[in-house]
Design a protein around this motif. Structure first.
Motif, short mmCIF file in Angstrom:
data_model
loop_
_atom_site.label_atom_id
_atom_site.label_comp_id
_atom_site.label_asym_id
_atom_site.label_seq_id
_atom_site.Cartn_x
_atom_site.Cartn_y
_atom_site.Cartn_z
N VAL A 169 0.78 -1.13 0.02
CA VAL A 169 0.08 -0.03 0.29
C VAL A 169 0.81 1.37 0.02
CG1 VAL A 169 -1.74 1.03 1.31
CG2 VAL A 169 -1.95 -1.26 1.28
N VAL A 170 0.59 2.10 -1.01
CA VAL A 170 1.36 3.47 -1.18
C VAL A 170 0.56 4.56 -1.11
CG1 VAL A 170 3.00 4.63 -2.70
CG2 VAL A 170 3.03 2.14 -2.39
N VAL A 171 0.81 5.75 -0.35
CA VAL A 171 0.18 7.16 -0.35
C VAL A 171 1.01 7.91 -1.00
CG1 VAL A 171 -0.98 8.83 0.94
CG2 VAL A 171 -1.35 6.45 1.66
N VAL A 172 0.36 8.60 -2.06
CA VAL A 172 1.06 9.45 -2.92
C VAL A 172 0.23 10.83 -2.66
CG1 VAL A 172 2.09 10.12 -4.83
CG2 VAL A 172 1.82 7.91 -4.58
N ASP A 173 1.17 11.95 -2.64
CA ASP A 173 0.68 13.26 -2.23
C ASP A 173 1.35 14.19 -3.12
OD1 ASP A 173 -0.48 15.60 -0.81
OD2 ASP A 173 1.58 15.84 0.05
N ALA A 174 0.32 15.18 -3.84
CA ALA A 174 1.11 16.39 -4.70
C ALA A 174 0.80 17.40 -3.75
CB ALA A 174 0.12 16.43 -5.99
N GLY A 175 1.97 18.19 -3.55
CA GLY A 175 1.81 19.30 -2.67
C GLY A 175 1.00 20.48 -3.12
N HIS A 176 0.28 21.26 -1.78
CA HIS A 176 -0.31 22.44 -2.14
C HIS A 176 -1.80 22.05 -2.96
CE1 HIS A 176 3.33 23.94 -0.88
NE2 HIS A 176 3.77 23.43 -2.09
N GLY A 177 -2.27 22.79 -3.77
CA GLY A 177 -3.58 22.67 -4.46
C GLY A 177 -4.57 23.74 -3.90
N GLY A 178 -5.59 24.09 -5.17
CA GLY A 178 -6.47 24.82 -4.94
C GLY A 178 -5.94 26.62 -4.76
N ARG A 179 -6.32 27.09 -3.72
CA ARG A 179 -5.76 28.49 -3.53
C ARG A 179 -4.44 28.49 -2.95
NH1 ARG A 179 -11.07 31.61 -0.92
NH2 ARG A 179 -11.36 29.66 -0.23
N ALA A 180 -3.82 27.50 -2.66
CA ALA A 180 -2.33 27.54 -2.21
C ALA A 180 -1.59 26.99 -3.48
CB ALA A 180 -2.23 26.46 -1.11
N PRO A 181 -1.06 27.82 -4.10
CA PRO A 181 -0.24 27.53 -5.34
C PRO A 181 1.20 27.00 -5.06
CG PRO A 181 -0.25 29.80 -4.88
CD PRO A 181 -1.09 29.53 -3.86
N GLY A 182 1.60 27.18 -3.71
CA GLY A 182 3.14 26.76 -3.61
C GLY A 182 3.92 27.78 -4.19
N ALA A 183 5.07 27.46 -4.53
CA ALA A 183 6.04 28.25 -5.36
C ALA A 183 5.54 28.82 -6.74
CB ALA A 183 7.44 27.65 -5.77
N SER A 184 5.80 29.98 -7.06
CA SER A 184 5.09 30.48 -8.38
C SER A 184 6.25 31.48 -9.29
CB SER A 184 4.03 31.49 -8.01
OG SER A 184 2.96 31.23 -8.89
N LYS A 185 6.35 31.16 -10.39
CA LYS A 185 7.21 31.49 -11.19
C LYS A 185 6.91 31.47 -12.59
CE LYS A 185 11.19 33.46 -10.47
NZ LYS A 185 11.34 34.42 -9.48
N MET A 186 7.03 32.81 -13.21
CA MET A 186 6.65 33.06 -14.70
C MET A 186 5.04 32.55 -15.08
SD MET A 186 9.77 33.80 -16.29
CE MET A 186 9.67 33.17 -18.18
N GLY A 187 4.28 32.66 -13.96
CA GLY A 187 2.85 32.37 -14.13
C GLY A 187 2.87 30.74 -14.04
N ILE A 188 3.80 29.97 -13.71
CA ILE A 188 3.49 28.80 -13.63
C ILE A 188 3.46 28.47 -11.99
CG2 ILE A 188 4.50 26.41 -13.66
CD1 ILE A 188 6.29 28.00 -16.21
N SER A 189 2.67 27.44 -11.36
CA SER A 189 2.21 27.44 -10.14
C SER A 189 2.96 25.95 -9.70
CB SER A 189 1.03 27.55 -9.77
OG SER A 189 0.50 28.66 -9.72
#
Ligand code: ZN
Length: 354
Positions: A169-189
């Motif tokens: 059994v493995v759990v995989v998480d993608a960081g941030h999401g929704g209104r929390a973009p994480g790092a942001s650069k050149m319009g890429i979240s």
């Protein structure tokens, strides 16, 4: 400036310095607490959103008539003429809630129909009506796979632990999401790159020959709380917990800094440790992508790492603040390579006994 004024100014500056140092020391903790409080508030709001009549939560013992049914843990009587194919049963792993939607159900379901079995694993039961349907919500204490059956007007439900269904059994998480973009650069979240890599990994996992159960904290632009993310890993008793992120420099400005880092739980001193798994991830991801290795980092200041009860690795695939690496991270080809690296890490970890 006369000497007395100078003395006062010096004393004031010293006091200010001490105050700033003390508040900086406590600030991360305070910040984290306020994040958790906001998450809990959000959870409560989500619970009742969408219900026409607010769900009334009841103690399972008040609803479930205790019987020793050998067929299943729970036997729910259905309205006449309603069979398994008329029901919609949704199992929300992230919140450990099961929604059973029943057409033509009455307002006060439990005074018309019986629920028999055992309250094991069930922490709450509620019922509400939505349009023509009645909705029974079961709150579970952990993540279970449901085994559904129908006999003589009754729905039979069994709750199986993921390890009873899957070899690993493995759990995989993608960081941030929704209104929390994480790092942001050149319009890429960052949230979008994290998710794109996760979806590539999902495609790879679906081709995988092994009997591996994979649970994802998100497969869209949603933003589960930090606690939901780590509790998913804990409550499926995951063999491996992987969180996918991307990095930026402290200033957030473009720089030459590039490469892959993996964070681990330094408090985990078990044989199959978070550190060893992080090392495997670092080697496999850099081998697959060709990025440079920036090594391992202690990650216990991060909530999902500190709170994880299973081997965890948080992979910072690359730097969004490096122009060349940002371009790579934003390409599907590179996202696929990163995903293949993570898949290779999962395979190696299992080969090593995780
Ligand atoms: Zn991140």
């Amino acid at each position: 400036m006369d000497e007395r004024v100078l003395k006062w100014v010096t004393a004031f500056m010293a006091l200010l310095t001490v105050t700033v140092c003390v508040s900086l020391f406590f600030f991360p903790e305070l910040h984290e607490r306020s994040v958790l409080a906001a998450e809990n508030r959000l959870l409560r709001e989500q619970m009742y959103a969408g219900a026409e009549n607010a769900a009334v939560e009841q103690k399972p013992e008040e609803i479930v008539e205790q019987t020793d049914d050998k067929d299943a843990q729970l036997k729910i009587e259905l309205p006449e003429g309603i069979g398994l194919s008329d029901l919609t049963i949704e199992n929300y792993y992230l919140t450990q809630d099961v929604y059973i939607r029943i057409p033509k159900a009455e307002e006060d379901y439990f005074s018309h129909y019986s629920v028999q079995g055992s309250c094991n694993h069930i922490s709450a039961i509620s019922y509400y009506q939505e349009k023509e349907e009645g909705v029974i919500v079961l709150g579970l204490d952990r993540v279970y796979e449901l085994q559904e059956d129908y006999q003589n007007g009754n729905l039979y439900l069994n709750f199986l632990e993921p390890h009873e269904v899957y070899d690993k059994v493995v759990v995989v998480d993608a960081g941030h999401g929704g209104r929390a973009p994480g790092a942001s650069k050149m319009g890429i979240s960052e949230k979008d790159i994290d998710l794109a890599i996760l979806l590539e990994l999902k495609a790879v996992m679906e081709e995988s020959p092994g009997n591996i159960g994979v649970y994802y904290t998100r497969t869209d632009d949603s933003n589960p709380t930090l606690d939901q993310r780590v509790q998913l890993a804990n409550k499926v008793d995951a063999d491996l917990f992987i969180s996918i992120h991307n990095n930026s420099t402290a200033t957030g400005k473009f720089s030459n800094v590039s490469g892959t880092e993996v964070l681990f739980d330094e408090a985990d001193d078990s044989e199959l440790s978070s550190r060893r798994f992080a090392q495997i991830c670092l080697e496999q991801v850099t081998a697959a992508t060709g990025s440079s290795s920036r090594g391992l980092l202690e990650g216990d200041s991060i909530y999902i790492i500190r709170t994880s009860e299973v081997p965890v690795a948080l992979i910072e695939v690359g730097f969004m603040t490096n122009r060349q690496e940002l371009e790579l991270l934003n390409s599907q080809e590179y996202q696929r390579k990163a995903a293949e690296g993570i898949y290779a890490a999962i395979e190696q970890a299992f080969a090593e006994g995780y």
